[in-house]
Scaffold this motif. Sequence first.
Motif, PDB file in Angstrom:
ATOM      1  N   UNK A   1       0.817  -1.215   0.000  1.00 49.76           N
ATOM      2  CA  UNK A   1       0.000   0.000   0.000  1.00 49.76           C
ATOM      3  C   UNK A   1       0.845   1.256   0.000  1.00 49.76           C
ATOM      4  N   UNK A   2       2.081   1.144   0.463  1.00 47.96           N
ATOM      5  CA  UNK A   2       2.993   2.289   0.452  1.00 47.96           C
ATOM      6  C   UNK A   2       3.767   2.399  -0.851  1.00 47.96           C
ATOM      7  N   UNK A   3       3.461   1.508  -1.811  1.00 40.64           N
ATOM      8  CA  UNK A   3       4.040   1.615  -3.133  1.00 40.64           C
ATOM      9  C   UNK A   3       5.255   0.757  -3.394  1.00 40.64           C
ATOM     10  N   UNK A   4       5.609  -0.137  -2.467  1.00 43.97           N
ATOM     11  CA  UNK A   4       6.793  -0.972  -2.657  1.00 43.97           C
ATOM     12  C   UNK A   4       6.482  -2.130  -3.607  1.00 43.97           C
ATOM     13  N   UNK A   5       7.462  -2.464  -4.453  1.00 38.29           N
ATOM     14  CA  UNK A   5       7.304  -3.631  -5.308  1.00 38.29           C
ATOM     15  C   UNK A   5       7.777  -4.867  -4.558  1.00 38.29           C
ATOM     16  N   UNK A   6       7.712  -6.019  -5.198  1.00 40.95           N
ATOM     17  CA  UNK A   6       8.032  -7.272  -4.505  1.00 40.95           C
ATOM     18  C   UNK A   6       9.464  -7.315  -3.988  1.00 40.95           C
ATOM     19  N   UNK A   7      10.392  -6.822  -4.780  1.00 37.82           N
ATOM     20  CA  UNK A   7      11.792  -6.830  -4.372  1.00 37.82           C
ATOM     21  C   UNK A   7      12.008  -5.937  -3.158  1.00 37.82           C
ATOM     22  N   UNK A   8      11.362  -4.768  -3.158  1.00 37.90           N
ATOM     23  CA  UNK A   8      11.492  -3.849  -2.035  1.00 37.90           C
ATOM     24  C   UNK A   8      10.831  -4.399  -0.776  1.00 37.90           C
ATOM     25  N   UNK A   9       9.682  -5.053  -0.941  1.00 37.39           N
ATOM     26  CA  UNK A   9       9.023  -5.705   0.196  1.00 37.39           C
ATOM     27  C   UNK A   9       9.946  -6.760   0.789  1.00 37.39           C
ATOM     28  N   UNK A  10      10.575  -7.534  -0.090  1.00 39.05           N
ATOM     29  CA  UNK A  10      11.487  -8.584   0.361  1.00 39.05           C
ATOM     30  C   UNK A  10      12.653  -7.998   1.148  1.00 39.05           C
ATOM     31  N   UNK A  11      13.213  -6.897   0.683  1.00 39.79           N
ATOM     32  CA  UNK A  11      14.334  -6.262   1.367  1.00 39.79           C
ATOM     33  C   UNK A  11      13.945  -5.778   2.760  1.00 39.79           C
ATOM     34  N   UNK A  12      12.778  -5.162   2.864  1.00 40.89           N
ATOM     35  CA  UNK A  12      12.334  -4.621   4.153  1.00 40.89           C
ATOM     36  C   UNK A  12      12.096  -5.741   5.166  1.00 40.89           C
ATOM     37  N   UNK A  13      11.504  -6.837   4.729  1.00 41.09           N
ATOM     38  CA  UNK A  13      11.115  -7.911   5.644  1.00 41.09           C
ATOM     39  C   UNK A  13      12.149  -9.040   5.737  1.00 41.09           C
ATOM     40  N   UNK A  14      13.242  -8.932   4.993  1.00 39.89           N
ATOM     41  CA  UNK A  14      14.260  -9.963   5.036  1.00 39.89           C
ATOM     42  C   UNK A  14      13.819 -11.261   4.394  1.00 39.89           C
ATOM     43  N   UNK A  15      13.069 -11.148   3.298  1.00 41.47           N
ATOM     44  CA  UNK A  15      12.562 -12.315   2.589  1.00 41.47           C
ATOM     45  C   UNK A  15      13.228 -12.415   1.220  1.00 41.47           C
TER      46      UNK A  15
END
Length: 219
Positions: free
Chosen positions: A166-180
Amino acid sequence: MIRVLLADDQTLVRAAFAMLVESAPGMAVVGQAGTGREAVELARSARADLVVMDVRMPDVDGIEATRLIAADEDLAGVKVLVLTTYDTDENIVEALRAGASGFLVKDTRPAELLDAIRTVAAGEALLSPGPTARLIERFLRTPAAPVAGGPECLSEREREVLALVARGLNNTEVADVLGLSPLTAKTHVSRIMGKLGARDRAQLVIVAYESGLVRPGSM
């Protein structure tokens, strides 16, 4: 090959967009519509992958045309990229609720339009996340749930992923933030869409704001 349908009531605008799209590798213009109703009909007959849809058109406007496309099972795979004159046009929120995958302002640079078509056609990320989020924050005041479920049906991890989307992050960015891994992030997003009955990431943004999971000003 991305099959693009152009819907705009101005012939010169359509012609300019057509020249641009046809000049890009991996894209082809499969039809041009001057009204919303014609856009819906051509989306089916021309087997379009993506419709570049103007908001203000005669007969049926772009928002209603988007709603008709999203509701048609035969057009389930068709993405809609909405055009607007101003990035503060409140109609864009209604277009996203209707099923659009993103939006562009008409004075965008040619390269940005082509990138937007590729992005929306791939379904990877909501287009222009910053402006889209600002629009949602400004105009999302009356609840009009676009999906069948809500965040309460999600796991804690899935709620975290939804908030980041919802904050505009793509899958790669989501992965980086959550350590996935990016694949795991993509799997989470796909699972969330399935649970919520959302057709794309744009609807995930809407439900995240409407449910209060992400609040205005929290970007």
